[in-house]
Each structure stands twice: as structure tokens, then as C-alpha cells.
Design a protein around this motif. Sequence first.
Motif, PDB file in Angstrom:
ATOM      1  N   ARG A   1     -36.809  -4.008 -12.900  1.00 47.51           N
ATOM      2  CA  ARG A   1     -36.668  -5.211 -13.630  1.00 47.51           C
ATOM      3  C   ARG A   1     -35.572  -6.100 -13.082  1.00 47.51           C
ATOM      4  O   ARG A   1     -35.699  -7.422 -12.963  1.00 47.51           O
ATOM      5  CB  ARG A   1     -36.528  -5.324 -15.390  1.00 47.51           C
ATOM      6  CG  ARG A   1     -37.423  -4.340 -15.850  1.00 47.51           C
ATOM      7  CD  ARG A   1     -37.473  -3.944 -17.287  1.00 47.51           C
ATOM      8  NE  ARG A   1     -37.138  -5.455 -17.957  1.00 47.51           N
ATOM      9  CZ  ARG A   1     -37.304  -5.464 -19.434  1.00 47.51           C
ATOM     10  NH1 ARG A   1     -37.098  -4.296 -19.932  1.00 47.51           N
ATOM     11  NH2 ARG A   1     -37.111  -6.645 -19.878  1.00 47.51           N
ATOM     12  N   ARG A   2     -34.375  -5.446 -12.595  1.00 40.75           N
ATOM     13  CA  ARG A   2     -33.354  -6.337 -12.168  1.00 40.75           C
ATOM     14  C   ARG A   2     -34.110  -6.970 -10.741  1.00 40.75           C
ATOM     15  O   ARG A   2     -33.364  -8.155 -10.417  1.00 40.75           O
ATOM     16  CB  ARG A   2     -31.963  -5.720 -11.862  1.00 40.75           C
ATOM     17  CG  ARG A   2     -31.498  -5.283 -13.215  1.00 40.75           C
ATOM     18  CD  ARG A   2     -30.059  -4.518 -13.047  1.00 40.75           C
ATOM     19  NE  ARG A   2     -29.210  -5.297 -12.660  1.00 40.75           N
ATOM     20  CZ  ARG A   2     -28.103  -5.774 -13.266  1.00 40.75           C
ATOM     21  NH1 ARG A   2     -28.280  -5.566 -14.662  1.00 40.75           N
ATOM     22  NH2 ARG A   2     -27.359  -6.811 -12.631  1.00 40.75           N
TER      23      ARG A   2
ATOM     24  N   LEU B   1     -35.651 -10.218 -11.162  1.00 41.21           N
ATOM     25  CA  LEU B   1     -34.977 -11.330 -11.416  1.00 41.21           C
ATOM     26  C   LEU B   1     -34.455 -11.801  -9.807  1.00 41.21           C
ATOM     27  O   LEU B   1     -34.359 -13.019  -9.814  1.00 41.21           O
ATOM     28  CB  LEU B   1     -34.120 -10.807 -12.452  1.00 41.21           C
ATOM     29  CG  LEU B   1     -34.357 -10.697 -13.831  1.00 41.21           C
ATOM     30  CD1 LEU B   1     -33.468  -9.810 -14.785  1.00 41.21           C
ATOM     31  CD2 LEU B   1     -34.946 -11.972 -14.386  1.00 41.21           C
TER      32      LEU B   1
ATOM     33  N   ARG C   1     -36.615 -13.476  -7.642  1.00 37.37           N
ATOM     34  CA  ARG C   1     -36.918 -14.952  -8.199  1.00 37.37           C
ATOM     35  C   ARG C   1     -35.680 -15.811  -7.818  1.00 37.37           C
ATOM     36  O   ARG C   1     -35.768 -17.069  -7.543  1.00 37.37           O
ATOM     37  CB  ARG C   1     -37.251 -14.980  -9.928  1.00 37.37           C
ATOM     38  CG  ARG C   1     -38.478 -14.288 -10.177  1.00 37.37           C
ATOM     39  CD  ARG C   1     -38.593 -14.653 -11.616  1.00 37.37           C
ATOM     40  NE  ARG C   1     -38.524 -16.036 -12.352  1.00 37.37           N
ATOM     41  CZ  ARG C   1     -38.769 -16.343 -13.495  1.00 37.37           C
ATOM     42  NH1 ARG C   1     -38.667 -15.380 -14.317  1.00 37.37           N
ATOM     43  NH2 ARG C   1     -38.849 -17.486 -13.856  1.00 37.37           N
ATOM     44  N   TYR C   2     -34.527 -15.524  -8.158  1.00 33.97           N
ATOM     45  CA  TYR C   2     -33.251 -16.100  -7.570  1.00 33.97           C
ATOM     46  C   TYR C   2     -33.513 -16.256  -6.162  1.00 33.97           C
ATOM     47  O   TYR C   2     -33.182 -17.560  -5.573  1.00 33.97           O
ATOM     48  CB  TYR C   2     -32.066 -15.258  -7.857  1.00 33.97           C
ATOM     49  CG  TYR C   2     -31.406 -15.763  -9.313  1.00 33.97           C
ATOM     50  CD1 TYR C   2     -30.801 -17.067  -9.410  1.00 33.97           C
ATOM     51  CD2 TYR C   2     -31.087 -14.618  -9.988  1.00 33.97           C
ATOM     52  CE1 TYR C   2     -29.992 -16.988 -10.446  1.00 33.97           C
ATOM     53  CE2 TYR C   2     -30.109 -14.913 -11.128  1.00 33.97           C
ATOM     54  CZ  TYR C   2     -29.736 -16.116 -11.640  1.00 33.97           C
ATOM     55  OH  TYR C   2     -29.290 -16.451 -12.757  1.00 33.97           O
TER      56      TYR C   2
ATOM     57  N   LEU D   1     -27.229 -12.452 -14.406  1.00 35.22           N
ATOM     58  CA  LEU D   1     -28.354 -11.598 -14.066  1.00 35.22           C
ATOM     59  C   LEU D   1     -28.165 -10.129 -14.899  1.00 35.22           C
ATOM     60  O   LEU D   1     -27.288  -9.398 -14.805  1.00 35.22           O
ATOM     61  CB  LEU D   1     -28.362 -11.040 -12.546  1.00 35.22           C
ATOM     62  CG  LEU D   1     -29.729 -10.494 -11.869  1.00 35.22           C
ATOM     63  CD1 LEU D   1     -29.474 -10.517 -10.441  1.00 35.22           C
ATOM     64  CD2 LEU D   1     -30.067  -9.095 -12.330  1.00 35.22           C
TER      65      LEU D   1
ATOM     66  N   ASP E   1     -35.362 -12.948 -18.052  1.00 33.83           N
ATOM     67  CA  ASP E   1     -36.503 -13.690 -17.691  1.00 33.83           C
ATOM     68  C   ASP E   1     -36.834 -14.866 -18.278  1.00 33.83           C
ATOM     69  O   ASP E   1     -37.417 -15.931 -17.697  1.00 33.83           O
ATOM     70  CB  ASP E   1     -37.711 -12.694 -17.964  1.00 33.83           C
ATOM     71  CG  ASP E   1     -37.544 -11.324 -17.641  1.00 33.83           C
ATOM     72  OD1 ASP E   1     -36.388 -10.458 -18.102  1.00 33.83           O
ATOM     73  OD2 ASP E   1     -38.080 -10.730 -16.469  1.00 33.83           O
TER      74      ASP E   1
ATOM     75  N   LEU F   1     -34.432 -17.614 -17.201  1.00 35.83           N
ATOM     76  CA  LEU F   1     -34.167 -18.021 -16.005  1.00 35.83           C
ATOM     77  C   LEU F   1     -34.609 -19.324 -15.733  1.00 35.83           C
ATOM     78  O   LEU F   1     -33.953 -20.060 -14.709  1.00 35.83           O
ATOM     79  CB  LEU F   1     -34.751 -17.048 -15.097  1.00 35.83           C
ATOM     80  CG  LEU F   1     -34.344 -16.643 -13.619  1.00 35.83           C
ATOM     81  CD1 LEU F   1     -32.852 -16.540 -13.724  1.00 35.83           C
ATOM     82  CD2 LEU F   1     -34.990 -15.585 -12.970  1.00 35.83           C
TER      83      LEU F   1
END
Length: 377
Positions: free
Chosen positions: A256-257, A260, A263-264, A355, A360, A363
Amino acid sequence: MKVPFNRPYMTGNELSNIAEAHANGHLSGDGAFTKKCHAWLEANTHANRALLTHSCTAALEMAALLTDLKPGDEVIMPSFTFVSTANAFVLRGAVPVFVDIRADTLNLDERLIEAAITPRTKAICVVHYAGVSCDMDAIGDIARKHGLYVIEDAAQGICSTYKDRPLGTIGDLGALSFHETKNIISGEGGALLVRDPEFGERAEIIREKGTNRSRFFRGQVDKYTWVDQGSSFLPGEITAAFLSAQLDQAEAITERRLALWQRYYEWAQQYESRGLIRRPIVPSDCRHNAHMFYMLLPDLETRTRFIQQLREHDVQAVFHYIPLHSAPHGLKTGRAHGDLSVTDRVSDTLVRMPLWVGLDSQLDRVFSVAGDALEKL
């Protein structure tokens, strides 16, 4: 709604584990949940021994004791790190020797290590920044050539690997953190990872106040007594119960991290292509754990304005370490080897973005606020 830099994540099983520990009637160290955590760590890191501690700092202090550091011994390390990396060795009277970091990974620059070695050098302490490994092959070669220990400060590195080897188990000793700001948490907490079996029994003794208590409970001695130096490095069973719930879902938390982080990384490409920022660099032989997403801005003034503009829109971004070589106690107890200009520049320009698992839904708002701020810089 404010977007904090960090929000501790709970899997849902922590409180039931704590209730079970209480029902078991064992709340001090080394109960059933501690043993479960040890088993998970040994199975998933392939360490010869894993021992829970009350902090990563405690694990590093154990490493300093295990390597028999004496006053005046030198330990090579980066200056761009948390104070615990140096404090663990300064407590033994050792001298931290600060070497510059690489401009790409922000890890200890392995090309500068050999020139910093003196007859008093005893160990190299690496720090895997943002869960991205140092060049452990090159560092291992240097250590073997000069007869030095390698200690891994892998506080940020759980579930990260270097050439498929888990961080914390490549050097002689490794330290993990389970602080609430890390990926896998127990509030406060850590672990010492031991690669070489020769350290295993002594690590157990040091951890238990210098006694052979564990050998007594295994029936190997008829009473336990003080046999070595040590301290009380154990966490309580409530901490271990909380951590056990986290370790059970470590893979899912990491995935899950990573989603994220990706996406960053993709969002930030447009600003990197225009020279406004620089994104993290992860070498191909490293698998990281998305411990943090950082950006490097052009200078200190720009970073200060960027953080302030995000704060005005209730998004908390933060900078990171003040270099140890320029800190008051670093100047008093350590020494800088050579030029540390990369360290100084990174300290002035790095910004860490929020983060945490559960970010989510917010974000896109972070992207909007941060994008507007970058456009105004």
C-alpha cells in the motif's frame, strides 16, 4: 481537513493481541508475542538471530557493545542521519568520523570511506536512507580488506532488499526501528539482527542486563547470574503484541505504501522535467519499501517557502536532518573527514511529503496544493 505528515496505522488486531497478552498474565519482556516477533523476523530477514529491543537506538547501543568499542575507537558513518546513529558509539567513548553522502541515493558515499580509515577505525556504520540500500558489496569489500565491522542502521529499511538480501542482515549487525513514524510500528520499538552466530549468545546476554537469564530458562544452567556488561534493552509484551499484528500484515502494508509512493513519483515527473525539483533515485539492484517520498528543491529559501505554502493549506511537509558534523555535540565528539558539501546541500533542500497508509483519498488534494506551490516558487 488537515493532512498530517504521518498518521500511525492500525491493522485491526493490535488491541485483541494486547488483551491476549494481558490474559496470558505476562506483560514484561520475552513473552509469547515477543517470541512470535522473533520468529517472524528470523524467517523474513534470514538473520541468524533477531532480538526485539525497546528502540532502534537500543539495538545500535547493543551493536556498539558487541563490537567491543573502546574510547578513541573510530566509527565511519554519514553525517546525514539521526543522532542515534552517532550516540550509540559516543556512549562507548568512540569517535564518529563523518563522511559525505552520494548525490543520488543520499547514502554514505562508499568511494570516500577508504580515505577516512585510520589505525583507530573499528567499524563502518551505514544508514539506508529512505529504505534504499547503500552499495553493500563495495562497503563489504572495504570492511574485509581492513578488518572492520559493518553495522547497518536499517531503521527505515524493513522489507527493503539489496540484491535480494534483506537490509539489516548484510553487515555483521543490523538495527531496525518500529517507531510510529516507520512503516511497521509499535509506538516505540526496534530489533537487533545478528548475522554471525558468534554474536548470538552474547547479544542475548547484553540484552538481559548482562545475565545468562535465557540460558537458565532453557535449562542450560541451574541459576542465572551476571556474566557480562549489558542493560535492560527488552520491550514489554504489550509492545510486542502490537508489533505482532503489524508484522502479520507487513507485506500488505508495504504494498500500500509502494502504491502511494509510485503515485507521488509519477506526479512529480512533470516538475522534475522542468528543473523545479529532483525526485528520489532508486538503483536497479535495490528494492525499497516506500518509507518516504522526498523531493530536492533548489535551495533553502525555496524549500522554506514551499513548506510554508503547504502549511497554509493544511498540508504538513517537513525537512529532515540537521547534519551531525555541524551540530554542537557532533563538533565536540566527532570529526568530519573531507568535504561534506553534498550533506550540507541535501540538508538545506530536501522536503518530505506526507506518506501513510490511508492517505489515498487525500493524495489528489496534496498534489493540487503542492503543484500550486511549486508553480509559485
